[in-house]
Design a protein around this motif. Structure first.
Motif, mmCIF file in Angstrom:
data_model
loop_
_atom_site.group_PDB
_atom_site.id
_atom_site.type_symbol
_atom_site.label_atom_id
_atom_site.label_comp_id
_atom_site.label_asym_id
_atom_site.label_seq_id
_atom_site.Cartn_x
_atom_site.Cartn_y
_atom_site.Cartn_z
ATOM 1 N N LEU A 1 0.810 -1.217 0.000
ATOM 2 C CA LEU A 1 0.000 0.000 0.000
ATOM 3 C C LEU A 1 0.845 1.270 0.000
ATOM 4 C CD1 LEU A 1 -0.315 1.401 3.142
ATOM 5 C CD2 LEU A 1 -1.372 -0.809 3.501
ATOM 6 N N LYS A 2 2.002 1.255 0.641
ATOM 7 C CA LYS A 2 2.845 2.455 0.627
ATOM 8 C C LYS A 2 3.339 2.756 -0.787
ATOM 9 C CE LYS A 2 4.674 2.373 5.343
ATOM 10 N NZ LYS A 2 5.904 2.433 6.155
ATOM 11 N N GLN A 3 3.820 1.710 -1.461
ATOM 12 C CA GLN A 3 4.332 1.908 -2.817
ATOM 13 C C GLN A 3 3.224 2.344 -3.766
ATOM 14 O OE1 GLN A 3 4.893 -0.662 -0.818
ATOM 15 N NE2 GLN A 3 7.106 -0.642 -0.499
ATOM 16 N N LEU A 4 2.041 1.728 -3.633
ATOM 17 C CA LEU A 4 0.929 2.102 -4.505
ATOM 18 C C LEU A 4 0.397 3.488 -4.171
ATOM 19 C CD1 LEU A 4 -1.022 -1.256 -4.806
ATOM 20 C CD2 LEU A 4 -0.012 0.041 -6.671
ATOM 21 N N ARG A 5 0.408 3.853 -2.905
ATOM 22 C CA ARG A 5 -0.076 5.188 -2.522
ATOM 23 C C ARG A 5 0.805 6.266 -3.135
ATOM 24 N NH1 ARG A 5 -3.649 6.845 1.486
ATOM 25 N NH2 ARG A 5 -3.888 9.111 1.353
ATOM 26 N N GLU B 1 12.044 0.796 4.671
ATOM 27 C CA GLU B 1 11.313 0.214 3.541
ATOM 28 C C GLU B 1 11.452 1.083 2.303
ATOM 29 O OE1 GLU B 1 6.711 -1.067 2.342
ATOM 30 O OE2 GLU B 1 7.160 -0.115 4.273
ATOM 31 N N LYS B 2 11.698 0.455 1.168
ATOM 32 C CA LYS B 2 11.851 1.175 -0.086
ATOM 33 C C LYS B 2 10.474 1.539 -0.644
ATOM 34 C CE LYS B 2 16.264 -0.962 -1.369
ATOM 35 N NZ LYS B 2 16.984 -1.762 -2.386
ATOM 36 N N ILE B 3 10.309 2.819 -0.928
ATOM 37 C CA ILE B 3 9.027 3.317 -1.434
ATOM 38 C C ILE B 3 9.004 3.356 -2.958
ATOM 39 C CG2 ILE B 3 7.361 5.204 -1.294
ATOM 40 C CD1 ILE B 3 7.838 3.782 1.335
ATOM 41 N N VAL C 1 3.830 8.791 3.405
ATOM 42 C CA VAL C 1 3.813 7.328 3.431
ATOM 43 C C VAL C 1 4.959 6.774 4.278
ATOM 44 C CG1 VAL C 1 2.612 7.130 1.231
ATOM 45 C CG2 VAL C 1 5.092 7.208 1.244
ATOM 46 N N ARG C 2 6.070 7.486 4.351
ATOM 47 C CA ARG C 2 7.185 7.010 5.179
ATOM 48 C C ARG C 2 6.866 7.108 6.664
ATOM 49 N NH1 ARG C 2 12.136 9.261 5.461
ATOM 50 N NH2 ARG C 2 13.146 7.259 5.880
ATOM 51 N N SER C 3 5.982 8.018 7.038
ATOM 52 C CA SER C 3 5.661 8.204 8.450
ATOM 53 C C SER C 3 4.703 7.139 8.976
ATOM 54 C CB SER C 3 5.050 9.594 8.671
ATOM 55 O OG SER C 3 3.807 9.707 7.983
ATOM 56 N N VAL C 4 4.079 6.369 8.077
ATOM 57 C CA VAL C 4 3.129 5.337 8.508
ATOM 58 C C VAL C 4 3.913 4.142 9.057
ATOM 59 C CG1 VAL C 4 1.272 3.803 7.800
ATOM 60 C CG2 VAL C 4 1.461 6.077 6.790
ATOM 61 N N VAL C 5 3.540 3.670 10.235
ATOM 62 C CA VAL C 5 4.182 2.513 10.865
ATOM 63 C C VAL C 5 3.198 1.346 10.815
ATOM 64 C CG1 VAL C 5 5.212 1.575 12.961
ATOM 65 C CG2 VAL C 5 5.586 3.979 12.349
ATOM 66 N N LEU C 6 3.483 0.380 9.965
ATOM 67 C CA LEU C 6 2.646 -0.803 9.814
ATOM 68 C C LEU C 6 3.280 -1.979 10.548
ATOM 69 C CD1 LEU C 6 1.819 -0.453 6.011
ATOM 70 C CD2 LEU C 6 0.370 0.179 7.944
ATOM 71 N N HIS C 7 2.453 -2.833 11.107
ATOM 72 C CA HIS C 7 2.945 -3.965 11.906
ATOM 73 C C HIS C 7 3.144 -5.225 11.069
ATOM 74 C CE1 HIS C 7 1.896 -2.277 16.076
ATOM 75 N NE2 HIS C 7 1.677 -1.308 15.198
#
Length: 505
Positions: free
Chosen positions: A203-207, A353-355, A317-323
């Motif tokens: 989702l980060k890459q697609l966002r 994580e690479k965006i 998107v980099r600030s989002v912390v996903l578990h």
């Protein structure tokens, strides 16, 4: 870690002779049907078996069954011709045979139906959703049907209200162009929705990719001022791109807000987040009205605002912390574990994580759930690697020419087997990169597929097997201690599976 020296195991040829006439007859019968049931277009690396002449019928053939593969309910077996003089296999004799009869019209209809279902229902339907999904989507479709029909009349009314005459042909033409523009955007939105579960695990890459598309669409809209006679095609293209971006934004919004919510307050978090976005949007609109009164350069203003938009999107998107551990974060976690012995924290893993890696690009160094024909171009390599994984439900190998590690999954592989295969693939890649670093650059440039990597493959696989057996459990426990949640579905494995088949089948 000391290198384990293993002797190369030459395959013991098991030829099809007259003593196994039944097997030969069945193999011949399967081969005669190949022309109508090819799995894929012919591959230069893996030629498909041509039908034999009626005279030969493989009575004196030396074909040996190597492996069987299943993908999407279709089975294929791979055979190679043995060389009696050398005890190995003849060059360019590795072939694929389909185990399916020619497609009937009913099969074609089923494939078309599956293709259409991939656009309108989630993957795994109906088991992946609740029973209320179907009635909800049925009424939702009816609502949008009436809304789309009503939009035609509201658009025409708005155009008439700004001075266009109701009876003029110009008004009708403008209304039709505007409706076509909006319709093209909806078609683009529908087509991109087939990305399906990519919105969950990438989702980060697609966002971020969606925000790039949004700026691209805005640039195309500005280009209509330079070529007004191309308004309709440019406006349609811009609307398609911007609607694709809108699908991406909408589909990734809920998982991101879900990561922020600590209880049953996902609705409240979503509402407040959208409110903040609307307030900022109104403030930006007012700012643009103020600066537009000074007639600034359109190109310069658009360039500066686009840079600010994309920079903010990247930091957002980099600030989002996903578990969860998707492919990108799983790679970060395993590489850190192999180098330092520790699994990064949630914040560290998400920051690293690479965006800028897009999900539809297949240039990743690790291919999970790969096809057999992509992983092996030589049957001897498969037969040499196979004994290492007889007790596992997967196997991994390395292609020196492609520089990739391939993890092939067996038919019985479960969730933990897929996670272990992904971990093993990264361990093997780590060892192969260490071997590659030891090759002089001049020699590597002269021959990218340098032979020592092929000779060391068995040794490196043996080392990786030893390390995985002792460290995979440690990796899982340390990842759980850091708060990571692992699931094989988030790693997006391929659908190909190795299956067992007898030569007489």
């Amino acid at each position: 870690m000391p290198s384990v020296k293993l002797k190369h195991h030459s395959p013991s040829p098991e030829t099809i002779t007259s003593s196994s006439f039944d097997s030969v007859r069945l193999l011949s019968r399967e081969t005669l049907r190949i022309s109508a049931s090819l799995a894929s277009p012919p591959d230069d690396d893996l030629p498909l078996l041509s039908p034999p002449s009626p005279d030969s019928q493989f009575l004196h053939s030396t074909l040996r069954l190597i492996c069987c593969e299943e993908i999407d309910g279709r089975r294929f077996k791979y055979v190679a011709e043995t060389d009696g003089s050398s005890g190995g296999f003849k060059k360019n004799s590795f072939r694929a045979i389909s185990l399916h009869s020619p497609q009937t019209p009913f099969d074609v209809c089923q494939e078309v139906g599956s293709f259409l279902r991939s656009y309108v229902v989630p993957e795994g339907f109906p088991g992946s959703v609740n029973a209320s999904y179907v009635p909800y989507m049925t009424w939702r479709a009816l609502k949008h049907f009436f809304g789309g029909a009503m939009g035609v009349f509201t658009t025409q009314t708005l155009l008439n209200s700004v001075g266009a005459s109701r009876n003029s042909s110009a008004s009708a033409a403008v209304a039709i162009n505007w409706i076509l523009k909006d319709g093209a955007g909806r078609v683009g939105k529908m087509l991109f929705a087939r990305q399906g579960k990519k919105f969950d695990y990438d989702l980060k890459q697609l966002r971020f990719a969606g925000d790039l598309l949004m700026e691209l669409g805005a640039g195309v809209e500005l280009a209509t001022a330079a070529v007004p006679h191309l308004f309709l095609p440019l406006a349609c293209a811009a609307n398609v791109v911007k609607n694709v971006a809108a699908v991406t934004s909408t589909s990734t919004r809920t998982p991101i807000y879900k990561a922020f919510a600590k209880g049953e307050n996902i609705g409240d978090v979503t509402a407040k987040g959208e409110c903040v976005g609307n307030i900022a949007d109104l403030m930006g609109t007012g700012f643009s009205i103020l600066i537009s009164k000074r007639n600034p350069s359109l190109v310069t203003t658009f360039g500066l605002l686009s840079c600010g938009y994309l920079m903010s999107s990247y930091q957002e998107v980099r600030s989002v912390v996903l578990h969860t551990l998707n492919r990108a974060r799983f790679t970060v976690a395993v590489e850190s574990f192999l180098k330092t012995g520790r699994v990064p924290s949630l914040q560290e893993g998400n920051i690293q994580e690479k965006i800028f890696t897009f999900p539809w690009v297949d240039d990743r160094p690790v291919m999970l759930g790969a096809r057999f024909k992509d992983a092996f171009q030589d049957p001897s390599t498969y037969l040499a690697v196979k004994p290492f994984f007889d007790k596992e439900r997967y196997m991994v190998t390395y292609s020196p020419t492609k520089g990739k590690v391939y993890a092939l999954l067996k038919h019985q592989a479960n969730s933990d087997d897929i996670l272990k295969a992904a971990f093993h693939a990264h361990v093997l890649l780590h060892f192969m990169n260490q071997s590659k670093d030891g090759i002089p650059k001049l020699m590597e440039q002269s021959d990218p597929a340098f032979a020592p990597m092929e000779y060391e493959l068995e040794s490196r696989i043996a080392e990786s097997c030893e390390m995985v057996s002792t460290s995979y459990g440690i990796f899982k426990s340390r990842a759980a201690e850091q708060g990571w949640r692992m699931s094989e579905s988030l790693l997006n494995p391929g659908r190909a599976r190795l299956c067992h088949v007898n030569e007489g089948e």
